[in-house]
Motif scaffolding. Sequence first.
Motif, PDB file in Angstrom:
ATOM      1  N   ALA A 160     -12.436 -11.818  12.724  1.00 53.31           N
ATOM      2  CA  ALA A 160     -11.256 -11.154  12.161  1.00 53.31           C
ATOM      3  C   ALA A 160     -11.595 -10.435  10.874  1.00 53.31           C
ATOM      4  CB  ALA A 160     -10.149 -12.190  11.912  1.00 53.31           C
ATOM      5  N   LEU A 161     -12.396 -11.077  10.016  1.00 54.24           N
ATOM      6  CA  LEU A 161     -12.733 -10.456   8.743  1.00 54.24           C
ATOM      7  C   LEU A 161     -13.688  -9.292   8.931  1.00 54.24           C
ATOM      8  CD1 LEU A 161     -13.174 -13.575   6.439  1.00 54.24           C
ATOM      9  CD2 LEU A 161     -11.167 -12.109   6.710  1.00 54.24           C
ATOM     10  N   ALA A 162     -14.598  -9.405   9.886  1.00 52.73           N
ATOM     11  CA  ALA A 162     -15.569  -8.347  10.106  1.00 52.73           C
ATOM     12  C   ALA A 162     -14.913  -7.077  10.585  1.00 52.73           C
ATOM     13  CB  ALA A 162     -16.611  -8.808  11.118  1.00 52.73           C
ATOM     14  N   ALA A 163     -13.737  -7.211  11.233  1.00 50.68           N
ATOM     15  CA  ALA A 163     -13.047  -6.042  11.773  1.00 50.68           C
ATOM     16  C   ALA A 163     -12.321  -5.262  10.700  1.00 50.68           C
ATOM     17  CB  ALA A 163     -12.059  -6.488  12.853  1.00 50.68           C
ATOM     18  N   GLU A 164     -12.213  -5.816   9.499  1.00 55.28           N
ATOM     19  CA  GLU A 164     -11.452  -5.178   8.443  1.00 55.28           C
ATOM     20  C   GLU A 164     -12.354  -4.369   7.510  1.00 55.28           C
ATOM     21  OE1 GLU A 164      -9.330  -8.033   6.256  1.00 55.28           O
ATOM     22  OE2 GLU A 164      -8.448  -9.000   8.001  1.00 55.28           O
ATOM     23  N   PRO A 165     -11.783  -3.338   6.868  1.00 45.46           N
ATOM     24  CA  PRO A 165     -12.495  -2.683   5.782  1.00 45.46           C
ATOM     25  C   PRO A 165     -12.802  -3.688   4.683  1.00 45.46           C
ATOM     26  CG  PRO A 165     -10.535  -1.449   6.431  1.00 45.46           C
ATOM     27  CD  PRO A 165     -10.470  -2.761   7.118  1.00 45.46           C
ATOM     28  N   ALA A 166     -13.952  -3.540   4.022  1.00 45.75           N
ATOM     29  CA  ALA A 166     -14.361  -4.523   3.024  1.00 45.75           C
ATOM     30  C   ALA A 166     -13.318  -4.685   1.934  1.00 45.75           C
ATOM     31  CB  ALA A 166     -15.710  -4.125   2.424  1.00 45.75           C
ATOM     32  N   ALA A 167     -12.748  -3.564   1.452  1.00 44.72           N
ATOM     33  CA  ALA A 167     -11.773  -3.640   0.372  1.00 44.72           C
ATOM     34  C   ALA A 167     -10.528  -4.383   0.809  1.00 44.72           C
ATOM     35  CB  ALA A 167     -11.406  -2.243  -0.108  1.00 44.72           C
ATOM     36  N   ALA A 168     -10.134  -4.211   2.077  1.00 50.06           N
ATOM     37  CA  ALA A 168      -8.925  -4.851   2.570  1.00 50.06           C
ATOM     38  C   ALA A 168      -9.128  -6.340   2.764  1.00 50.06           C
ATOM     39  CB  ALA A 168      -8.489  -4.205   3.878  1.00 50.06           C
ATOM     40  N   ALA A 169     -10.369  -6.759   3.067  1.00 47.95           N
ATOM     41  CA  ALA A 169     -10.605  -8.161   3.379  1.00 47.95           C
ATOM     42  C   ALA A 169     -10.326  -9.067   2.190  1.00 47.95           C
ATOM     43  CB  ALA A 169     -12.047  -8.348   3.846  1.00 47.95           C
ATOM     44  N   GLU A 170     -10.702  -8.647   0.986  1.00 48.42           N
ATOM     45  CA  GLU A 170     -10.541  -9.518  -0.175  1.00 48.42           C
ATOM     46  C   GLU A 170      -9.595  -8.961  -1.237  1.00 48.42           C
ATOM     47  OE1 GLU A 170     -11.613 -12.485  -0.219  1.00 48.42           O
ATOM     48  OE2 GLU A 170     -12.814 -12.339   1.598  1.00 48.42           O
ATOM     49  N   GLY A 171      -9.476  -7.659  -1.321  1.00 46.27           N
ATOM     50  CA  GLY A 171      -8.686  -7.069  -2.396  1.00 46.27           C
ATOM     51  C   GLY A 171      -7.206  -7.306  -2.219  1.00 46.27           C
ATOM     52  N   ARG A 172      -6.502  -7.418  -3.331  1.00 46.47           N
ATOM     53  CA  ARG A 172      -5.043  -7.527  -3.293  1.00 46.47           C
ATOM     54  C   ARG A 172      -4.455  -6.733  -4.446  1.00 46.47           C
ATOM     55  NH1 ARG A 172      -3.320 -11.341  -7.107  1.00 46.47           N
ATOM     56  NH2 ARG A 172      -4.953 -12.771  -7.842  1.00 46.47           N
ATOM     57  N   PHE A 173      -3.163  -6.485  -4.347  1.00 47.78           N
ATOM     58  CA  PHE A 173      -2.477  -5.702  -5.364  1.00 47.78           C
ATOM     59  C   PHE A 173      -2.196  -6.559  -6.595  1.00 47.78           C
ATOM     60  CE2 PHE A 173      -1.444  -3.432  -1.453  1.00 47.78           C
ATOM     61  CZ  PHE A 173      -1.686  -2.129  -1.824  1.00 47.78           C
ATOM     62  N   GLN A 174      -2.345  -5.929  -7.768  1.00 46.57           N
ATOM     63  CA  GLN A 174      -2.008  -6.573  -9.039  1.00 46.57           C
ATOM     64  C   GLN A 174      -0.496  -6.429  -9.256  1.00 46.57           C
ATOM     65  OE1 GLN A 174      -1.511  -8.603 -11.518  1.00 46.57           O
ATOM     66  NE2 GLN A 174      -3.668  -8.353 -12.181  1.00 46.57           N
ATOM     67  N   LEU A 175       0.222  -7.538  -9.158  1.00 43.64           N
ATOM     68  CA  LEU A 175       1.683  -7.477  -9.193  1.00 43.64           C
ATOM     69  C   LEU A 175       2.248  -7.233 -10.588  1.00 43.64           C
ATOM     70  CD1 LEU A 175       2.622 -10.303  -6.664  1.00 43.64           C
ATOM     71  CD2 LEU A 175       2.096  -7.890  -6.252  1.00 43.64           C
ATOM     72  N   THR A 176       1.434  -7.431 -11.624  1.00 44.38           N
ATOM     73  CA  THR A 176       1.909  -7.165 -12.982  1.00 44.38           C
ATOM     74  C   THR A 176       1.638  -5.723 -13.416  1.00 44.38           C
ATOM     75  OG1 THR A 176      -0.171  -7.983 -13.913  1.00 44.38           O
ATOM     76  CG2 THR A 176       1.632  -9.566 -13.675  1.00 44.38           C
ATOM     77  N   ALA A 177       0.981  -4.944 -12.555  1.00 43.84           N
ATOM     78  CA  ALA A 177       0.712  -3.536 -12.878  1.00 43.84           C
ATOM     79  C   ALA A 177       2.032  -2.755 -12.909  1.00 43.84           C
ATOM     80  CB  ALA A 177      -0.225  -2.935 -11.846  1.00 43.84           C
ATOM     81  N   PRO A 178       2.096  -1.669 -13.668  1.00 44.91           N
ATOM     82  CA  PRO A 178       3.330  -0.877 -13.721  1.00 44.91           C
ATOM     83  C   PRO A 178       3.650  -0.238 -12.378  1.00 44.91           C
ATOM     84  CG  PRO A 178       1.529   0.255 -14.848  1.00 44.91           C
ATOM     85  CD  PRO A 178       1.040  -1.121 -14.538  1.00 44.91           C
ATOM     86  N   SER A 179       4.922   0.073 -12.184  1.00 47.94           N
ATOM     87  CA  SER A 179       5.392   0.714 -10.955  1.00 47.94           C
ATOM     88  C   SER A 179       5.665   2.185 -11.206  1.00 47.94           C
ATOM     89  CB  SER A 179       6.665   0.033 -10.458  1.00 47.94           C
ATOM     90  OG  SER A 179       6.430  -1.318 -10.150  1.00 47.94           O
ATOM     91  N   THR A 180       5.447   2.996 -10.172  1.00 49.95           N
ATOM     92  CA  THR A 180       5.656   4.435 -10.226  1.00 49.95           C
ATOM     93  C   THR A 180       6.699   4.832  -9.192  1.00 49.95           C
ATOM     94  OG1 THR A 180       3.358   4.776 -10.901  1.00 49.95           O
ATOM     95  CG2 THR A 180       4.533   6.691 -10.028  1.00 49.95           C
ATOM     96  N   SER A 181       7.559   5.765  -9.532  1.00 50.47           N
ATOM     97  CA  SER A 181       8.614   6.196  -8.619  1.00 50.47           C
ATOM     98  C   SER A 181       8.059   7.112  -7.535  1.00 50.47           C
ATOM     99  CB  SER A 181       9.705   6.932  -9.395  1.00 50.47           C
ATOM    100  OG  SER A 181      10.694   7.442  -8.517  1.00 50.47           O
ATOM    101  N   LEU A 182       8.416   6.839  -6.282  1.00 50.77           N
ATOM    102  CA  LEU A 182       8.095   7.706  -5.154  1.00 50.77           C
ATOM    103  C   LEU A 182       9.305   8.552  -4.765  1.00 50.77           C
ATOM    104  CD1 LEU A 182       6.060   8.593  -2.967  1.00 50.77           C
ATOM    105  CD2 LEU A 182       6.972   6.743  -1.531  1.00 50.77           C
ATOM    106  N   ILE A 183      10.440   7.911  -4.506  1.00 56.17           N
ATOM    107  CA  ILE A 183      11.702   8.644  -4.331  1.00 56.17           C
ATOM    108  C   ILE A 183      12.758   7.978  -5.200  1.00 56.17           C
ATOM    109  CG2 ILE A 183      11.115   9.420  -1.997  1.00 56.17           C
ATOM    110  CD1 ILE A 183      13.133   7.342  -0.938  1.00 56.17           C
TER     111      ILE A 183
END
Length: 316
Positions: A23-46
């Motif tokens: 399962a892990l081998a099928a994923e892009p390397a960045a996706a396998a371990e990386g996660r979003f920093q939830l304390t980072a600022p947010s930007t408006s899309l719409i």
Amino acid sequence: MLPVNVSRRHLFTIGAGAAAAAALAAEPAAAAEGRFQLTAPSTSLIWKKPLYDETVMQSFAFDNRNGHIYTLQVKNGSGSNAAGDLCLTKLSLSGSILGHMYLMGFGHGVQFGVEPSGSSAYMWTETDGVSDGDSSRGTRLARFKFVNGQTLTTSSSALTKHTPIPGVRNVTCTIDPSTNRLVMRYYDGSTFHFAAYNLADVKAGSYEPIFHIAQPSGLGTFQGYAAYGNFVYFLTGTAYSDDNPPPGNTYITCLDLRTGAQVQRARTEAGRSLDFREPEGMGIQIASGQPRLCLGLASGVAGARLASIFYKSQMI
């Protein structure tokens, strides 16, 4: 009690080590371990955009191939909430309305997924909603092609239905664009769970989960979720009120799909200046090859609700 076709070995584990490695081998390397920093600022899309109907946006999802946003909301009209009638709106990335569909008897629209197919898109939503007299919640999943102006019922031939786990309720799903997995959330009568499947397997009628974890309880009113790599993110909170003044009680929580562990939880003040400001839905946008964790917010007055979407892009 777990459903009969879900063994306890699936909870908080993916099973055999060989399956985990595959399962892990099928994923892009960045996706396998990386996660979003939830304390980072947010930007408006719409920002404060109307949808096809005037009710609160319940959730949204991206067609990252064709550059569209889709949203779900309870259909206009008295009784629509209890009946499970939904409005599906197609938007441009700037928030302009491009089309709509009506889904009659499907559920509440807490979350859904989009599967791009060439220049078209297929929706994955809850269906076969069961009402408690106040609102309706789905009991199965449905896949159907977006066709502008079409109205579907739960018996429409356009639907392909799936029942990964029979006998459960509050069934919804999202699709991870980095792994092409379908992540389903459901309630077994005592606990909410997340179960992750290969999308291709689900389409073929094979429902063996890759990951299967329990959702922690007591974290607030659930309002949507998104998956990226080995992590699922969910949104909780309620609209502004006398008991919930600005900056509000909107939180994002990150769980590790491999273990069920809570790895981060943070309050977001995105869209703090909005009136009403109810958190509604999450999604993953891929912009210029980079992922964004998006969250939705409803604003405006009853009968004229508006939708805003913000994103976080910092990874750790």
